[in-house]
Design an enzyme around this catalytic site. Structure first.
Site, PDB file in Angstrom:
ATOM      1  N   GLU A  44       0.858  -1.200   0.000  1.00 44.82           N
ATOM      2  CA  GLU A  44       0.000   0.000   0.000  1.00 44.82           C
ATOM      3  C   GLU A  44       0.891   1.247   0.000  1.00 44.82           C
ATOM      4  O   GLU A  44       1.953   1.255   0.627  1.00 44.82           O
ATOM      5  CB  GLU A  44      -0.827  -0.071   1.301  1.00 44.82           C
ATOM      6  CG  GLU A  44      -1.819   1.032   1.558  1.00 44.82           C
ATOM      7  CD  GLU A  44      -2.550   0.819   2.900  1.00 44.82           C
ATOM      8  OE1 GLU A  44      -2.166  -0.095   3.670  1.00 44.82           O
ATOM      9  OE2 GLU A  44      -3.508   1.578   3.167  1.00 44.82           O
ATOM     10  N   LYS A 114      -9.361   2.588  -1.998  1.00 39.51           N
ATOM     11  CA  LYS A 114      -9.707   1.919  -0.735  1.00 39.51           C
ATOM     12  C   LYS A 114     -10.987   2.514  -0.160  1.00 39.51           C
ATOM     13  O   LYS A 114     -11.078   3.734   0.011  1.00 39.51           O
ATOM     14  CB  LYS A 114      -8.534   2.112   0.228  1.00 39.51           C
ATOM     15  CG  LYS A 114      -8.640   1.431   1.564  1.00 39.51           C
ATOM     16  CD  LYS A 114      -7.356   1.728   2.383  1.00 39.51           C
ATOM     17  CE  LYS A 114      -7.297   0.974   3.685  1.00 39.51           C
ATOM     18  NZ  LYS A 114      -6.029   1.237   4.418  1.00 39.51           N
ATOM     19  N   CYS A 147      -5.457  -3.323   2.334  1.00 36.80           N
ATOM     20  CA  CYS A 147      -5.318  -3.378   3.791  1.00 36.80           C
ATOM     21  C   CYS A 147      -6.643  -3.637   4.529  1.00 36.80           C
ATOM     22  O   CYS A 147      -7.192  -4.729   4.456  1.00 36.80           O
ATOM     23  CB  CYS A 147      -4.651  -2.092   4.255  1.00 36.80           C
ATOM     24  SG  CYS A 147      -3.972  -2.160   5.931  1.00 36.80           S
TER      25      CYS A 147
END
Lengths: 276, 276
Positions: A44, A114, A147
């Site tokens: 990330e 995200k 994540c």
């Protein structure tokens, strides 16, 4: 059976050093390519690092999806004829995003933002508002996620049902206490994502403490049975791991002669869920 | 903070020996009570055993929900002033069910019929057609589920959202190959059920090979952080484990100052899930 060599790269990123970060990623891609990998997953926020002082610092480090980082990854993907999935700090239409891109030899295939933001990311990034992509590549159908997204079974199930053969997770997993003899429960999320959907899960975590934050260093590849094919590294240093994955086998969701993790779902009952 | 002592019992059941099986369960309940437990979780199909020759044998071993097994558990719950959750082979209106009952000192609180059936159970049992219960007991809100049910994140999420403080899983986990250095991925399902919903998960598995089938012997209690508070046993023999659980703490779904595993769900996006 066609085996696809999948690489996951654990990188020592440093906030505010985009050139060094890009160089670390490029080195890892070259190493993976030399090892025969056709897919490389990167962590990330590769270009920027993670532990920002705030939105201003992140904004200074952000790039558009056709900026130097993604452009370089596109060139590397073409040079090495492979697929790269990695996270980057994106500025898009004046909005900061914790983004993930997929590039292959034809160019950029998907940009994902995200949607589940962790902790102080909420001060920095706007959450995404679109589904996690499942991209039909030359290698197979590859899904993308960043994540904390992995901790939401609904999000994982969505890409599983959409036909993902492999889920590529770009992450920066901050360390939290783990009892003796156990390993981080974040890895259990990756295992269950894999086994509950009979798909491969490839996790690229990072290493090198940043402004007092250390990382799980959980870079790993899990098979459709939920067991590791490579890693987890669990060692604070750079690493490129590879695993040979029969991606097409992930289209068979059977777990025995009479069971199938997707067909056995009781969709007739899931609507009954009581919510408070 | 009120700690509730939770017991999970791993029992050596034998198909076709209901009296011995009931006695093993009664002994485990007495042992748990003597250790101060207020909740005792028992395995799946305690009265009957698991590896039937077919529906006829299972039918001969089945009992109604007011039969000798549940009646005895009701008496034990009253005598020891505790809650018992356990699985039993049920005959209900002429239909065989892989059922689970909750009894407390006031009597039977809930009967649940397993909705996801594994392998040859499909020849024997009719699947349930009702939601997994979440029962508001004197100890807290206790949810119920049987074995393969736990492998469906939708089913687990439903009881989490319905407010379960603890999920009681009655299981007979058959052994399958586990790579060296790993433990059964079935335990990862229990861990993720716990951590993804910040609830306790108490698993009662069985032991003693039956007609060639061995068991994981994964009896265990996991906390809301996904780490074990007791077990997993992973040893083929009877066991009663206890763990002290702050059940009310499971109502706080926060995982940090700015995150909450239920509130962080992007329900606005989950409807976008593409299905094949």
């Amino acid at each position: 059976m066609t085996l696809t060599r999948v690489a996951v790269a654990q990188l020592p990123l440093r906030v505010g050093e985009p050139k060094a970060n890009r160089a670390a990623a490029a080195e890892a891609v070259a190493e993976a390519a030399a090892a025969g990998a056709r897919l490389v997953v990167l962590p990330e926020l590769v270009n920027s690092g993670y532990v920002f002082t705030g939105a201003e610092e992140a904004g200074d480090l952000a790039e558009p999806a056709d900026g130097p980082t993604v452009t370089e990854w596109g060139r590397l993907a073409k040079d090495h004829d492979l697929v790269i999935v990695g996270g980057f700090c994106e500025m898009a239409d004046g909005v900061l995003r914790n983004s993930q891109v997929m590039v292959d030899s034809t160019g950029t295939r998907a940009v994902y933002r995200k949607v589940h933001l962790w902790h102080d990311e909420q001060d920095v990034f706007a959450p995404g508002d679109a589904a996690a992509p499942v991209v039909d590549t030359a290698l197979g159908r590859i899904a993308m996620m960043v994540c904390y997204d992995l901790e939401f079974p609904e999000w994982v199930r969505a890409v599983g049902l959409a036909g993902a053969d492999l889920l590529a997770v770009s992450t920066n997993w901050p360390v939290s206490p783990v009892p003796a003899g156990e390993r981080s429960v974040l890895l259990a999320h990756a295992q269950v994502a894999a086994v509950a959907n009979r798909m491969f899960v490839a996790v690229a975590d990072r290493c090198a403490a940043e402004r007092g934050v250390s990382w799980v260093c959980g870079t790993s590849v899990f098979g459709p049975d939920g067991y590791p094919l490579a890693g987890p590294v669990l060692r604070d240093g750079p690493a490129v791991l590879v695993a040979d994955c029969d991606l097409v086998a992930a289209r068979d969701k059977a777990t025995g002669p009479r069971n199938d993790v997707h067909r056995d779902r009781r969709t007739d009952l899931y609507g009954m869920s009581r919510t408070r």
